[in-house]
Design a protein around this motif. Structure first.
Motif, PDB file in Angstrom:
ATOM      1  N   MET A 121       0.848  -1.202   0.000  1.00 54.57           N
ATOM      2  CA  MET A 121       0.000   0.000   0.000  1.00 54.57           C
ATOM      3  C   MET A 121       0.876   1.241   0.000  1.00 54.57           C
ATOM      4  SD  MET A 121      -2.799   1.252   2.842  1.00 54.57           S
ATOM      5  CE  MET A 121      -3.918  -0.086   2.494  1.00 54.57           C
ATOM      6  N   THR A 122       0.624   2.123  -0.937  1.00 53.00           N
ATOM      7  CA  THR A 122       1.393   3.362  -1.004  1.00 53.00           C
ATOM      8  C   THR A 122       0.970   4.291   0.121  1.00 53.00           C
ATOM      9  OG1 THR A 122       1.558   3.190  -3.404  1.00 53.00           O
ATOM     10  CG2 THR A 122       1.981   5.349  -2.416  1.00 53.00           C
ATOM     11  N   PRO A 123       1.894   4.752   0.961  1.00 48.95           N
ATOM     12  CA  PRO A 123       1.513   5.645   2.054  1.00 48.95           C
ATOM     13  C   PRO A 123       0.948   6.969   1.538  1.00 48.95           C
ATOM     14  CG  PRO A 123       3.694   4.717   2.437  1.00 48.95           C
ATOM     15  CD  PRO A 123       3.328   4.386   1.029  1.00 48.95           C
ATOM     16  N   ALA A 124      -0.031   7.481   2.244  1.00 51.46           N
ATOM     17  CA  ALA A 124      -0.549   8.812   1.943  1.00 51.46           C
ATOM     18  C   ALA A 124       0.492   9.855   2.348  1.00 51.46           C
ATOM     19  CB  ALA A 124      -1.852   9.048   2.695  1.00 51.46           C
ATOM     20  N   LEU A 125       0.363  11.036   1.799  1.00 55.06           N
ATOM     21  CA  LEU A 125       1.243  12.155   2.135  1.00 55.06           C
ATOM     22  C   LEU A 125       0.406  13.194   2.859  1.00 55.06           C
ATOM     23  CD1 LEU A 125       3.755  13.893  -0.325  1.00 55.06           C
ATOM     24  CD2 LEU A 125       2.519  15.151   1.441  1.00 55.06           C
ATOM     25  N   VAL A 126       0.738  13.460   4.107  1.00 59.05           N
ATOM     26  CA  VAL A 126       0.034  14.457   4.909  1.00 59.05           C
ATOM     27  C   VAL A 126       0.900  15.716   4.935  1.00 59.05           C
ATOM     28  CG1 VAL A 126      -1.041  14.982   7.121  1.00 59.05           C
ATOM     29  CG2 VAL A 126      -1.017  12.624   6.278  1.00 59.05           C
ATOM     30  N   ALA A 127       0.557  16.661   4.079  1.00 61.07           N
ATOM     31  CA  ALA A 127       1.342  17.894   3.933  1.00 61.07           C
ATOM     32  C   ALA A 127       0.955  18.853   5.048  1.00 61.07           C
ATOM     33  CB  ALA A 127       1.075  18.521   2.564  1.00 61.07           C
ATOM     34  N   THR A 128       1.846  18.996   6.021  1.00 57.22           N
ATOM     35  CA  THR A 128       1.525  19.693   7.270  1.00 57.22           C
ATOM     36  C   THR A 128       2.239  21.026   7.352  1.00 57.22           C
ATOM     37  OG1 THR A 128       1.246  17.545   8.355  1.00 57.22           O
ATOM     38  CG2 THR A 128       1.503  19.479   9.773  1.00 57.22           C
ATOM     39  N   ARG A 161      -0.338  16.999  -8.216  1.00 56.44           N
ATOM     40  CA  ARG A 161      -0.168  16.762  -9.652  1.00 56.44           C
ATOM     41  C   ARG A 161       1.087  15.954  -9.932  1.00 56.44           C
ATOM     42  NH1 ARG A 161      -1.853  22.266  -9.839  1.00 56.44           N
ATOM     43  NH2 ARG A 161       0.319  22.926 -10.188  1.00 56.44           N
ATOM     44  N   ARG A 162       2.136  16.174  -9.125  1.00 58.77           N
ATOM     45  CA  ARG A 162       3.393  15.449  -9.329  1.00 58.77           C
ATOM     46  C   ARG A 162       3.264  13.979  -8.906  1.00 58.77           C
ATOM     47  NH1 ARG A 162       8.761  17.174  -9.049  1.00 58.77           N
ATOM     48  NH2 ARG A 162       7.987  19.197  -9.767  1.00 58.77           N
ATOM     49  N   LEU A 163       2.382  13.710  -7.931  1.00 63.49           N
ATOM     50  CA  LEU A 163       2.220  12.350  -7.392  1.00 63.49           C
ATOM     51  C   LEU A 163       0.771  11.899  -7.573  1.00 63.49           C
ATOM     52  CD1 LEU A 163       4.214  12.773  -4.045  1.00 63.49           C
ATOM     53  CD2 LEU A 163       5.032  11.713  -6.163  1.00 63.49           C
ATOM     54  N   PRO A 164       0.348  11.656  -8.801  1.00 67.45           N
ATOM     55  CA  PRO A 164      -1.070  11.354  -9.045  1.00 67.45           C
ATOM     56  C   PRO A 164      -1.557  10.061  -8.397  1.00 67.45           C
ATOM     57  CG  PRO A 164       0.241  10.946 -11.019  1.00 67.45           C
ATOM     58  CD  PRO A 164       1.138  11.652 -10.050  1.00 67.45           C
ATOM     59  N   HIS A 165      -0.650   9.164  -8.039  1.00 68.21           N
ATOM     60  CA  HIS A 165      -1.052   7.887  -7.455  1.00 68.21           C
ATOM     61  C   HIS A 165      -0.913   7.870  -5.927  1.00 68.21           C
ATOM     62  CE1 HIS A 165      -1.332   6.451 -11.515  1.00 68.21           C
ATOM     63  NE2 HIS A 165      -0.048   6.680 -11.739  1.00 68.21           N
ATOM     64  N   VAL A 166      -0.665   9.046  -5.364  1.00 66.78           N
ATOM     65  CA  VAL A 166      -0.533   9.169  -3.904  1.00 66.78           C
ATOM     66  C   VAL A 166      -1.662  10.044  -3.376  1.00 66.78           C
ATOM     67  CG1 VAL A 166       0.919  10.009  -2.015  1.00 66.78           C
ATOM     68  CG2 VAL A 166       1.975   8.893  -3.992  1.00 66.78           C
ATOM     69  N   GLN A 167      -2.299   9.616  -2.292  1.00 68.54           N
ATOM     70  CA  GLN A 167      -3.270  10.473  -1.619  1.00 68.54           C
ATOM     71  C   GLN A 167      -2.514  11.580  -0.882  1.00 68.54           C
ATOM     72  OE1 GLN A 167      -6.113   8.612   0.945  1.00 68.54           O
ATOM     73  NE2 GLN A 167      -6.655   7.014  -0.528  1.00 68.54           N
ATOM     74  N   VAL A 168      -2.803  12.819  -1.238  1.00 65.97           N
ATOM     75  CA  VAL A 168      -2.143  13.964  -0.604  1.00 65.97           C
ATOM     76  C   VAL A 168      -3.196  14.754   0.167  1.00 65.97           C
ATOM     77  CG1 VAL A 168      -0.800  16.068  -0.968  1.00 65.97           C
ATOM     78  CG2 VAL A 168      -0.418  14.076  -2.447  1.00 65.97           C
ATOM     79  N   HIS A 169      -2.951  14.932   1.454  1.00 64.43           N
ATOM     80  CA  HIS A 169      -3.911  15.601   2.334  1.00 64.43           C
ATOM     81  C   HIS A 169      -3.273  16.822   2.989  1.00 64.43           C
ATOM     82  CE1 HIS A 169      -6.699  12.107   2.230  1.00 64.43           C
ATOM     83  NE2 HIS A 169      -5.569  11.428   2.077  1.00 64.43           N
ATOM     84  N   PRO A 222      -1.389   3.581   5.905  1.00 65.78           N
ATOM     85  CA  PRO A 222      -0.059   4.147   6.139  1.00 65.78           C
ATOM     86  C   PRO A 222       0.029   5.580   5.628  1.00 65.78           C
ATOM     87  CG  PRO A 222       0.111   1.952   5.193  1.00 65.78           C
ATOM     88  CD  PRO A 222      -1.336   2.343   5.103  1.00 65.78           C
ATOM     89  N   ALA A 223       0.844   6.376   6.285  1.00 61.31           N
ATOM     90  CA  ALA A 223       0.984   7.772   5.891  1.00 61.31           C
ATOM     91  C   ALA A 223       2.365   8.292   6.261  1.00 61.31           C
ATOM     92  CB  ALA A 223      -0.089   8.632   6.559  1.00 61.31           C
ATOM     93  N   VAL A 224       2.810   9.265   5.488  1.00 66.72           N
ATOM     94  CA  VAL A 224       4.023  10.015   5.810  1.00 66.72           C
ATOM     95  C   VAL A 224       3.601  11.445   6.103  1.00 66.72           C
ATOM     96  CG1 VAL A 224       6.227  10.895   4.969  1.00 66.72           C
ATOM     97  CG2 VAL A 224       5.509   8.573   4.376  1.00 66.72           C
ATOM     98  N   VAL A 225       3.918  11.921   7.287  1.00 67.21           N
ATOM     99  CA  VAL A 225       3.622  13.302   7.654  1.00 67.21           C
ATOM    100  C   VAL A 225       4.809  14.154   7.213  1.00 67.21           C
ATOM    101  CG1 VAL A 225       2.992  14.874   9.513  1.00 67.21           C
ATOM    102  CG2 VAL A 225       2.297  12.464   9.627  1.00 67.21           C
ATOM    103  N   VAL A 226       4.577  14.990   6.207  1.00 67.03           N
ATOM    104  CA  VAL A 226       5.644  15.821   5.656  1.00 67.03           C
ATOM    105  C   VAL A 226       5.474  17.249   6.174  1.00 67.03           C
ATOM    106  CG1 VAL A 226       6.770  16.678   3.578  1.00 67.03           C
ATOM    107  CG2 VAL A 226       5.725  14.406   3.564  1.00 67.03           C
ATOM    108  N   PRO A 227       6.364  17.712   7.042  1.00 65.99           N
ATOM    109  CA  PRO A 227       6.228  19.079   7.562  1.00 65.99           C
ATOM    110  C   PRO A 227       6.624  20.118   6.513  1.00 65.99           C
ATOM    111  CG  PRO A 227       8.160  18.013   8.511  1.00 65.99           C
ATOM    112  CD  PRO A 227       7.477  16.983   7.675  1.00 65.99           C
ATOM    113  N   LEU A 228       5.685  20.958   6.130  1.00 68.63           N
ATOM    114  CA  LEU A 228       5.997  22.077   5.237  1.00 68.63           C
ATOM    115  C   LEU A 228       6.505  23.226   6.101  1.00 68.63           C
ATOM    116  CD1 LEU A 228       2.937  21.967   2.799  1.00 68.63           C
ATOM    117  CD2 LEU A 228       5.076  20.654   2.740  1.00 68.63           C
ATOM    118  N   LEU A 229       7.563  22.935   6.795  1.00 66.37           N
ATOM    119  CA  LEU A 229       8.199  23.851   7.732  1.00 66.37           C
ATOM    120  C   LEU A 229       9.672  23.933   7.370  1.00 66.37           C
ATOM    121  CD1 LEU A 229       6.514  22.408  10.952  1.00 66.37           C
ATOM    122  CD2 LEU A 229       5.862  24.507   9.742  1.00 66.37           C
ATOM    123  N   LEU A 230      10.282  25.079   7.609  1.00 68.53           N
ATOM    124  CA  LEU A 230      11.633  25.313   7.118  1.00 68.53           C
ATOM    125  C   LEU A 230      12.717  24.790   8.042  1.00 68.53           C
ATOM    126  CD1 LEU A 230      11.132  28.900   5.669  1.00 68.53           C
ATOM    127  CD2 LEU A 230      11.030  26.702   4.476  1.00 68.53           C
TER     128      LEU A 230
END
Length: 239
Positions: free
Chosen positions: A1-8, A30-38, A59-67
């Protein structure tokens, strides 16, 4: 299962800031059309990363949109990523691609070799975050051929006002340019704009097209985290 991307992201009450961050997240979709991006937010806006992860059931990856790392990464992101099958990605900075966007912003603002450049950051009380900002400043210094000091408009560290005052102390008529190490328009960008500088660059994101390097950065942070995700070691969920 492809993990979702949680753009935080942090979250903001600024309409321009919300549009800017939303544009980045949409570009990642748009770059990851086969990934659920939240979308998720650690403050001001909802849903929180905890809420998103709880409702996903996958499954999910929490990606911090933090610098830089800091409180929200240690607490909010880490808590969400502690759910079964989840993991956290690294923050966006430090990274050479951020420096590339900063240079582009300087050029767009009309900065030249005769200008004095200072780096403006929201700041943090976290020493790891401060070290991250200093790394970006050193890399930017190398990129433009002059020493770029860091000034903060929040948290601890040397205030931007003091950095600007020191830049003007020689009495020369050189312009002082504040390059904004902020993700999007909002409260802190307004504080940078209110500083006693001659030019302020736009933040990394604004109402213009999203710089492809920022999209690359988010996608790469996700991909790197997927390789160490619990989902890759076997997850009990289905789907």
């Amino acid at each position: 299962m492809t993990p979702a991307l949680v753009a935080t992201s942090h979250g903001t009450s600024s309409p321009a800031g919300r549009r800017a961050v939303a544009a980045l997240v949409e570009a990642v979709r748009r770059r990851l059309p086969h990934v659920q991006v939240h979308d998720a937010f650690v403050d001001v806006q909802t849903p929180t990363p905890d809420d998103v992860v709880a409702h996903l059931g996958r499954p999910a990856v929490v990606v911090p949109l933090l610098l830089a790392p800091g409180f929200h990464v240690r607490v909010d992101v880490a808590r969400a990523a502690s759910a079964p099958g989840c993991t956290a990605a690294a923050t966006l900075g430090p990274d050479d691609r951020l420096v590339g966007v900063l240079v582009r912003r300087l050029l767009a603002a009309g900065a030249c070799d005769e200008d004095v450049v200072v780096l403006a950051s929201a700041g943090s009380s976290d020493p790891v975050a401060q070290a991250c900002f200093e790394t970006v400043a050193r890399d930017l210094s190398a990129a433009i051929g002059q020493i770029v000091p860091v000034g903060y408009v929040g948290g601890t560290g040397r205030p931007l006002a003091d950095v600007v005052a020191a830049a003007r102390v020689d009495g020369s008529d050189r312009r002082v340019v504040a390059t904004s190490l902020l993700l999007a328009p909002g409260f802190f960008q307004d504080r940078v704009a209110a500083a006693d500088v001659d030019v302020v660059t736009r933040p990394l994101l604004d109402d213009g097209p999203v710089d492809p390097r920022l999209v690359d950065l988010v996608v790469d942070r996700y991909a790197a985290a997927v390789t160490t995700s619990p989902a890759q070691r076997g997850w009990s969920g289905t789907g």
